[in-house]
Design a protein around this motif. Sequence first.
Motif, PDB file in Angstrom:
ATOM      1  N   ARG A   1      87.663 123.290  29.349  1.00  0.00           N
ATOM      2  CA  ARG A   1      86.854 124.489  29.563  1.00  0.00           C
ATOM      3  C   ARG A   1      85.733 124.173  30.553  1.00  0.00           C
ATOM      4  N   VAL A   2      85.591 125.054  31.533  1.00  0.00           N
ATOM      5  CA  VAL A   2      84.511 124.943  32.524  1.00  0.00           C
ATOM      6  C   VAL A   2      83.757 126.253  32.505  1.00  0.00           C
ATOM      7  N   THR A   3      82.482 126.176  32.205  1.00  0.00           N
ATOM      8  CA  THR A   3      81.649 127.375  32.140  1.00  0.00           C
ATOM      9  C   THR A   3      81.248 127.809  33.538  1.00  0.00           C
ATOM     10  N   PRO A   4      80.769 129.043  33.708  1.00  0.00           N
ATOM     11  CA  PRO A   4      80.296 129.466  35.038  1.00  0.00           C
ATOM     12  C   PRO A   4      79.175 128.591  35.576  1.00  0.00           C
ATOM     13  N   ASP A   5      78.435 127.899  34.700  1.00  0.00           N
ATOM     14  CA  ASP A   5      77.387 126.985  35.158  1.00  0.00           C
ATOM     15  C   ASP A   5      77.939 125.659  35.649  1.00  0.00           C
ATOM     16  N   GLY A   6      79.250 125.404  35.429  1.00  0.00           N
ATOM     17  CA  GLY A   6      79.855 124.154  35.867  1.00  0.00           C
ATOM     18  C   GLY A   6      79.939 123.088  34.794  1.00  0.00           C
ATOM     19  N   GLN A   7      79.626 123.405  33.553  1.00  0.00           N
ATOM     20  CA  GLN A   7      79.694 122.421  32.478  1.00  0.00           C
ATOM     21  C   GLN A   7      81.143 122.252  32.027  1.00  0.00           C
TER      22      GLN A   7
END
Length: 542
Positions: A219-225
Amino acid sequence: MGGVRELAASFVAPGPSGVAVRDRLKHLISQDVHVLRVVGAHQGALASRDLRVRCADGPNHGAESWATRKRELTKVSSSRIAGAITKATHDQWALARRSQTAHIRSLEAGIKVLRHRLSLPIGAAGSKRGPGGYRSRSEWFHKSRRLQALEARHAAAVTDWQAGRVRVVRGGKRLFSTRHHLAEAGLTEGEWRERWEAERWFLAADGESGKRYGNETIRVTPDGQVSIKLPAPLAHLANAKHGRYTLTSTVAFAHRGVEWADRVEANRAVAYRIHYDTTRGRWYLTASWQRPTVQILPLKAALAGGVIGVDTNADHFAAYRLDPHGNPVGEPHRFPYDLTGTAHHRDAQLRHALTRLLHWAEQTGVGAIAIEDLDFSAEKTREKHGRKKRFRQLISGIPTGKLKARLVSMAAEHGLAIVAVDPAYTSRWGGQHWQKPLTTPRRRMSRHDAAGIAIGRRALGHPIRRRTAPPPHDRSDRVGHRTVQADRRARGREEPRPRIPGPRTRSVPPDAARTRATRTPKTVRDVRSEQEWVQDSLLLTE
């Protein structure tokens, strides 16, 4: 022209169906690296075991056996990881199957050429359509032995194909063979082992629409995490809830970042893959997703604004612009590249040349680029060009398949269509009909430049030759214009001829009859044949 084969119809190549972007995972701590290595090795072992089972099933594989494999993998990982592994296994087996078919065809092409050349007398001359006989009895004898060897290989390959047996090496056959040539490759045993293990890791997950951020496993969040769902046996390594491990590094896709963020925020499917570059010592994350199917532009609409014909050669692209009527416009252009060196260097050279070609196409305002639908599978065999090793290497070095796929992908971003044409006789007929007429003191036309014109004209549906035979009646335009690229109804292609008085255009001034009737010939001949009878007005008056 009795030996000319039938030409295939031109077509617009379909656009790309997927997108992939990549970013580097920077500033990873030692714990992050340890988790990635452990998870990759664990899932890589599962993928190797699943591939062995799939290869053993062969053509007898079905939905029931696939469900059994997935259940066994789910026990030691998770349902989504098991699905990703089995899908990758199916793709790898299918690729091996296609490669096996291509190998059989290559053997058949070599056997066909060997049988043909062995049937000819010693020293028989060849032609453009086929090679001749062998030069000596010694060469004939060695080639007859090679024919037997190829026939044995072909029989074994056909037997494997019929049984559904493939041979796959996870990690790559080339890297596997390098183990026996470490000195030539410049590697130590430890470096080779590190590269081998990294190639066999499995750190990938398919996307799933409707799930959070489009992927539950990686999983990659919109923040890049970035966070990873750990397999069940490695759940003790988690540093977040629900058995997940969150990396300290963040990603930011510079290329197509907005498009990726739109998909993630809308919870649309995005597939991810994490891999380790042992040469640079860097970790990378690749994101990929599918694009909606785009309606292919009709051929006539794609060619409405003209076309650029491109002739692909071993070291450059030869391109020429043509208007919609098939007339060359401007000067020829060349885009050189160097295909020697490493694979990364060759790929960069190819991208640079294609980028320059696409930028020039945008400047000219055309809507399509025409290329040859090349396939050198039959020409690469050593049996046809046995002694011409450099020529065989030259043919093998032309990136036909990779060029077409990359050009289609890059042209789609510029709004350009790619038209594939039959490559038959383009160089020969282009040089015959266009090279000499377009050569001027300031313009040097090569055979490759003329081939670009031939490719463009074939894409537009025009004949390659410049002129047709003269009309059957006489030398006038009574039954049609003699030039192929002009037509009487298209005024913009060739303006009307000026009405110059004279017998050529059959338009004479009003007093021409009296002039011809009263003039006296300068030579002594029958004057009556040069004169016309005219009624004298004085005889009518009294």
